[in-house]
Enzyme design. Structure first.
Site, mmCIF file in Angstrom:
data_model
loop_
_atom_site.group_PDB
_atom_site.id
_atom_site.type_symbol
_atom_site.label_atom_id
_atom_site.label_comp_id
_atom_site.label_asym_id
_atom_site.label_seq_id
_atom_site.Cartn_x
_atom_site.Cartn_y
_atom_site.Cartn_z
ATOM 1 N N ALA A 111 -3.872 -8.030 -3.709
ATOM 2 C CA ALA A 111 -3.420 -6.652 -3.926
ATOM 3 C C ALA A 111 -4.623 -5.724 -4.074
ATOM 4 O O ALA A 111 -5.705 -6.150 -4.461
ATOM 5 C CB ALA A 111 -2.565 -6.584 -5.191
ATOM 6 N N GLY A 112 -4.400 -4.453 -3.769
ATOM 7 C CA GLY A 112 -5.435 -3.440 -3.993
ATOM 8 C C GLY A 112 -4.726 -2.170 -4.411
ATOM 9 O O GLY A 112 -4.046 -1.544 -3.599
ATOM 10 N N HIS A 113 -4.816 -1.839 -5.685
ATOM 11 C CA HIS A 113 -4.089 -0.687 -6.220
ATOM 12 C C HIS A 113 -5.099 0.360 -6.671
ATOM 13 O O HIS A 113 -5.934 0.098 -7.528
ATOM 14 C CB HIS A 113 -3.187 -1.124 -7.391
ATOM 15 C CG HIS A 113 -2.135 -2.119 -6.976
ATOM 16 N ND1 HIS A 113 -1.266 -2.708 -7.856
ATOM 17 C CD2 HIS A 113 -1.806 -2.612 -5.749
ATOM 18 C CE1 HIS A 113 -0.453 -3.528 -7.198
ATOM 19 N NE2 HIS A 113 -0.775 -3.496 -5.924
ATOM 20 N N THR A 114 -5.013 1.540 -6.063
ATOM 21 C CA THR A 114 -5.992 2.601 -6.348
ATOM 22 C C THR A 114 -5.388 3.646 -7.270
ATOM 23 O O THR A 114 -4.293 4.154 -7.014
ATOM 24 C CB THR A 114 -6.433 3.263 -5.030
ATOM 25 O OG1 THR A 114 -6.929 2.242 -4.170
ATOM 26 C CG2 THR A 114 -7.530 4.295 -5.267
ATOM 27 N N GLN B 199 2.048 -6.174 -3.095
ATOM 28 C CA GLN B 199 2.509 -6.252 -1.692
ATOM 29 C C GLN B 199 3.808 -5.441 -1.543
ATOM 30 O O GLN B 199 3.988 -4.473 -2.255
ATOM 31 C CB GLN B 199 2.695 -7.719 -1.255
ATOM 32 C CG GLN B 199 1.400 -8.515 -1.123
ATOM 33 C CD GLN B 199 0.842 -9.024 -2.432
ATOM 34 O OE1 GLN B 199 1.520 -9.697 -3.174
ATOM 35 N NE2 GLN B 199 -0.417 -8.730 -2.727
ATOM 36 N N LYS C 254 1.871 1.973 -5.155
ATOM 37 C CA LYS C 254 2.412 1.376 -6.389
ATOM 38 C C LYS C 254 1.495 1.635 -7.578
ATOM 39 O O LYS C 254 1.947 1.979 -8.666
ATOM 40 C CB LYS C 254 2.594 -0.144 -6.206
ATOM 41 C CG LYS C 254 3.605 -0.510 -5.134
ATOM 42 C CD LYS C 254 3.675 -2.012 -4.907
ATOM 43 C CE LYS C 254 2.419 -2.611 -4.301
ATOM 44 N NZ LYS C 254 2.126 -2.213 -2.926
ATOM 45 N N ASP D 14 0.812 -1.229 0.000
ATOM 46 C CA ASP D 14 0.000 0.000 0.000
ATOM 47 C C ASP D 14 0.841 1.273 0.000
ATOM 48 O O ASP D 14 0.446 2.306 0.545
ATOM 49 C CB ASP D 14 -0.971 0.014 1.204
ATOM 50 C CG ASP D 14 -1.863 -1.205 1.205
ATOM 51 O OD1 ASP D 14 -2.243 -1.656 0.116
ATOM 52 O OD2 ASP D 14 -2.180 -1.709 2.305
ATOM 53 N N LEU E 222 3.726 12.293 0.754
ATOM 54 C CA LEU E 222 4.454 13.315 1.509
ATOM 55 C C LEU E 222 3.465 14.312 2.117
ATOM 56 O O LEU E 222 3.633 14.780 3.242
ATOM 57 C CB LEU E 222 5.423 14.042 0.560
ATOM 58 C CG LEU E 222 6.331 15.084 1.200
ATOM 59 C CD1 LEU E 222 7.342 14.408 2.126
ATOM 60 C CD2 LEU E 222 7.073 15.906 0.139
HETATM 61 P P1 GDP Z 1 -0.684 0.193 -3.575
HETATM 62 O O1 GDP Z 1 -1.277 -1.049 -3.048
HETATM 63 O O2 GDP Z 1 0.783 0.282 -3.325
HETATM 64 O O3 GDP Z 1 -1.023 0.470 -5.017
HETATM 65 O O4 GDP Z 1 -1.330 1.376 -2.725
HETATM 66 P P2 GDP Z 1 -2.895 1.550 -2.400
HETATM 67 O O5 GDP Z 1 -3.569 2.026 -3.623
HETATM 68 O O6 GDP Z 1 -3.432 0.345 -1.728
HETATM 69 O O7 GDP Z 1 -2.822 2.657 -1.271
HETATM 70 C C1 GDP Z 1 -2.324 3.927 -1.518
HETATM 71 C C2 GDP Z 1 -3.450 4.928 -1.291
HETATM 72 O O8 GDP Z 1 -2.880 6.219 -1.195
HETATM 73 C C3 GDP Z 1 -4.444 4.999 -2.428
HETATM 74 O O9 GDP Z 1 -5.703 5.326 -1.912
HETATM 75 C C4 GDP Z 1 -3.915 6.117 -3.304
HETATM 76 O O10 GDP Z 1 -4.935 6.786 -4.038
HETATM 77 C C5 GDP Z 1 -3.345 7.041 -2.258
HETATM 78 N N1 GDP Z 1 -2.165 7.803 -2.684
HETATM 79 C C6 GDP Z 1 -1.170 7.461 -3.535
HETATM 80 N N2 GDP Z 1 -0.227 8.416 -3.589
HETATM 81 C C7 GDP Z 1 -0.617 9.390 -2.743
HETATM 82 C C8 GDP Z 1 -0.057 10.638 -2.325
HETATM 83 O O11 GDP Z 1 1.035 11.038 -2.746
HETATM 84 N N3 GDP Z 1 -0.755 11.365 -1.414
HETATM 85 C C9 GDP Z 1 -1.943 10.946 -0.900
HETATM 86 N N4 GDP Z 1 -2.569 11.717 -0.008
HETATM 87 N N5 GDP Z 1 -2.514 9.783 -1.270
HETATM 88 C C10 GDP Z 1 -1.850 9.015 -2.163
HETATM 89 P P1 IMO Z 2 -0.832 -4.263 -2.203
HETATM 90 O O1 IMO Z 2 -0.391 -4.807 -3.545
HETATM 91 C C1 IMO Z 2 -0.902 -4.657 2.120
HETATM 92 C C2 IMO Z 2 -1.022 -8.716 3.742
HETATM 93 C C3 IMO Z 2 -2.274 -9.159 4.466
HETATM 94 C C4 IMO Z 2 -1.661 -10.100 5.492
HETATM 95 C C5 IMO Z 2 -0.535 -10.780 4.711
HETATM 96 C C6 IMO Z 2 -0.903 -12.143 4.120
HETATM 97 O O2 IMO Z 2 -2.136 -3.549 -2.247
HETATM 98 O O3 IMO Z 2 0.256 -3.485 -1.566
HETATM 99 P P2 IMO Z 2 -2.397 -12.886 2.045
HETATM 100 O O4 IMO Z 2 -3.852 -12.691 1.760
HETATM 101 O O5 IMO Z 2 -1.500 -12.321 0.994
HETATM 102 O O6 IMO Z 2 -2.049 -14.311 2.373
HETATM 103 O O7 IMO Z 2 -2.123 -12.031 3.413
HETATM 104 O O8 IMO Z 2 -0.219 -9.887 3.650
HETATM 105 N N1 IMO Z 2 -1.233 -8.222 2.362
HETATM 106 C C7 IMO Z 2 -1.147 -6.934 2.018
HETATM 107 N N2 IMO Z 2 -0.961 -5.818 2.777
HETATM 108 N N3 IMO Z 2 -0.987 -4.541 0.781
HETATM 109 C C8 IMO Z 2 -1.157 -5.643 0.009
HETATM 110 O O9 IMO Z 2 -1.122 -5.586 -1.347
HETATM 111 C C9 IMO Z 2 -1.285 -6.910 0.624
HETATM 112 N N4 IMO Z 2 -1.476 -8.160 0.179
HETATM 113 C C10 IMO Z 2 -1.422 -8.967 1.245
HETATM 114 O O10 IMO Z 2 -2.925 -8.069 5.067
HETATM 115 O O11 IMO Z 2 -1.062 -9.353 6.524
HETATM 116 MG MG MG Z 3 -2.829 -1.706 -1.815
#
Ligand code: GDP
Ligand code: IMO
Ligand code: MG
Length: 429
Positions: free
Chosen positions: A39-42, A223, A16, A13, A331
């Site tokens: 994974a959860g990519h926003t 991850q 990415k 998170d 940041l």
């Molecule tokens: P990922 O799993 O690495 O792709 O990250 P996630 O999408 O799960 O979580 C990152 C969150 O932060 C998302 O809701 C993004 O929209 C948000 N985000 C990404 N970059 C920034 C930033 O520079 N500032 C803020 N405030 N939010 C951000």
């Molecule tokens: P992204 O790509 C954050 C964590 C779970 C748990 C551990 C094992 O969005 O960064 P799993 O279901 O993979 O067997 O869970 O890994 N986890 C993540 N935490 N971001 C993720 O993906 C994750 N994918 C798995 O919360 O602690």
């Molecule tokens: Mg994520």
């Protein structure tokens, strides 16, 4: 180095998805190489928010996107995610999306087992996403998995299914669960096969061809390094290798294809699920970081644990992933903090460490050693150039670079695609 490999350098998170989306404008192919729909990519583009779990983030721009062999694929989830994104106007066809023939499938009983084990583990649970990731990888390594290419040969599946169901029925019996209904499973597989098969290609060949044509490949990790099965905070990790090296084995391109390794690093630290987190702030500071950063999991909606930036962990991630440069994200979340702290070492008993020792008990006992640095009252939110950053924010970035031994390539200052500062072009290196 025409290619870029994006990996998370903390516990996931880090942002990415946003960075991959931003970079994908200049890429010819975007490839996922490990993990699954845990994974959860926003991605935020204007007033649209896209949440991707299994599909490579490049698909939103229509860039050729591939799911490599290192990914575990839930075919029903795949269909749902394609439908969801199509509903948001994203064009997805076998012309712009490919799935490797050798991806192991996540089947319904993998999901069941993930949940049953978590429920049975009480306080010792890992806090998985319950999506069947671990059990599916276990079957891959145990040489029992049903793979994507098997969907084209369902009539021959008998002996494979015998081995797989015998293994799982024994596990299920231990949880007082009924044996797998093979007829129902075959019916489900037959029904989903028609949807999946048009996307299935020898992805290794697609990527090698792209490489020989001088095309730019962008690898999208899921991850983060501290969730890596070998290098992470075991056993509180995911079941795949999340380090940059996996881009090679998880796609079939070979190690020379990884190119510039871009580590995505959040300006503070978060973690979802159980496990050690030395710089965690279970107080007003953590609360404030979580609120300002909207730190709720994309996949499970769980509140993310929050804490100060841990330079020890990121330095370790930079080393084990061979990171070339970092993208520092979020940041803006630190705007308005009078003082910030950075973890620079650990105290465990009467010893100090400048790395995280391997044993889970040492990791759980590690007490952070902090250095303090002044914050800034100005806003960095939405900054698009270095000149827009307050002097103290630059000082914070410079100190991080020094402590982790790696330079900043990009800075992200909001969720919005274009609120990004380019310091050095990773594709140009
Ligand atoms: P990922 O799993 O690495 O792709 O990250 P996630 O999408 O799960 O979580 C990152 C969150 O932060 C998302 O809701 C993004 O929209 C948000 N985000 C990404 N970059 C920034 C930033 O520079 N500032 C803020 N405030 N939010 C951000
Ligand atoms: P992204 O790509 C954050 C964590 C779970 C748990 C551990 C094992 O969005 O960064 P799993 O279901 O993979 O067997 O869970 O890994 N986890 C993540 N935490 N971001 C993720 O993906 C994750 N994918 C798995 O919360 O602690
Ligand atoms: Mg994520």
């Amino acid at each position: 180095m025409a290619n870029v490999t994006v990996i998370g350098a903390q516990w996931g998170d880090e942002g990415k998805g946003k960075i991959v989306d931003w970079l994908s404008e200049r890429a010819d192919v975007v490839a996922r190489f490990q993990g699954g729909h845990n994974a959860g990519h926003t991605l935020v583009v204007g007033d649209k928010v896209y949440k991707l779990s299994l599909l490579p983030s490049g698909i939103v721009r229509g860039t050729l996107s591939v799911i490599g062999n290192g990914v575990v694929l839930d075919p029903w989830h795949f269909r749902d995610e394609v439908a969801k994104l199509k509903g948001q106007g994203v064009d997805i066809t076998p012309d712009n999306l490919q799935i490797a023939e050798t991806c192991p499938l996540i089947l319904p009983f993998h999901r069941d087992l993930d949940g049953l084990r978590e429920d049975a583990s009480g306080a010792g649970k890992i806090g998985t996403t319950r999506r069947g990731i671990g059990p599916a990888y276990e079957d891959k390594v145990g040489r029992r998995a049903i793979r994507v290419c098997d969907l084209a040969h369902l009539d021959d599946l008998g002996p494979q299914l015998d081995r797989l169901t015998a293994h799982h029925d024994a596990l299920r019996a231990g949880f007082n669960e009924a044996p797998i209904d093979r007829a129902a499973l075959m019916a489900e597989l037959t029904e989903i096969a028609d949807f999946i098969l048009p996307f299935v290609k020898p992805v290794w060949l697609t990527l090698n061809k792209a490489k020989s044509e001088g095309k730019r490949i962008l690898f999208e990790g899921a991850q983060g390094t501290l969730l890596d099965i070998d290098h992470g905070t075991y056993p509180f990790v995911t079941s795949s290798n999340t380090v940059a090296g996996t881009a090679a084995s998880g796609t079939g391109l070979g190690p020379s294809g990884a190119g510039f390794v871009l580590g995505i690093v959040k300006a503070y630290t978060t973690r979802v699920g159980s496990g050690p987190f030395p710089s965690e702030q279970e107080n007003d500071i953590g609360q404030r970081l979580g609120e300002r950063g909207h730190e709720f999991g994309t996949v499970t909606g769980r509140k993310r644990r929050c804490g100060w930036f841990d330079a020890v962990l990121v330095r370790q991630s930079v080393a084990v992933s061979g990171v070339t440069g970092i993208a520092l994200t979020k940041l803006d979340v630190l705007d308005g903090f009078e003082e910030l702290q950075i973890c620079t070492g650990y105290r465990i008993g009467d010893r100090t460490f400048d790395y995280l020792p391997a044993h889970a008990q040492d990791q759980a006992r590690a007490e952070p050693i902090y250095e303090r640095i002044g914050g800034w009252s100005e806003t960095t939110a939405g900054a698009r150039s270095w000149a827009d950053l307050p002097a103290q924010a630059i000082k914070y970035i410079r100190r991080i670079e020094e402590l982790i031994g790696c330079l900043v390539t990009l800075v992200s200052t909001s969720p919005e695609r274009d609120d990004t500062i380019l310091v050095r072009d990773p594709f140009a290196d």
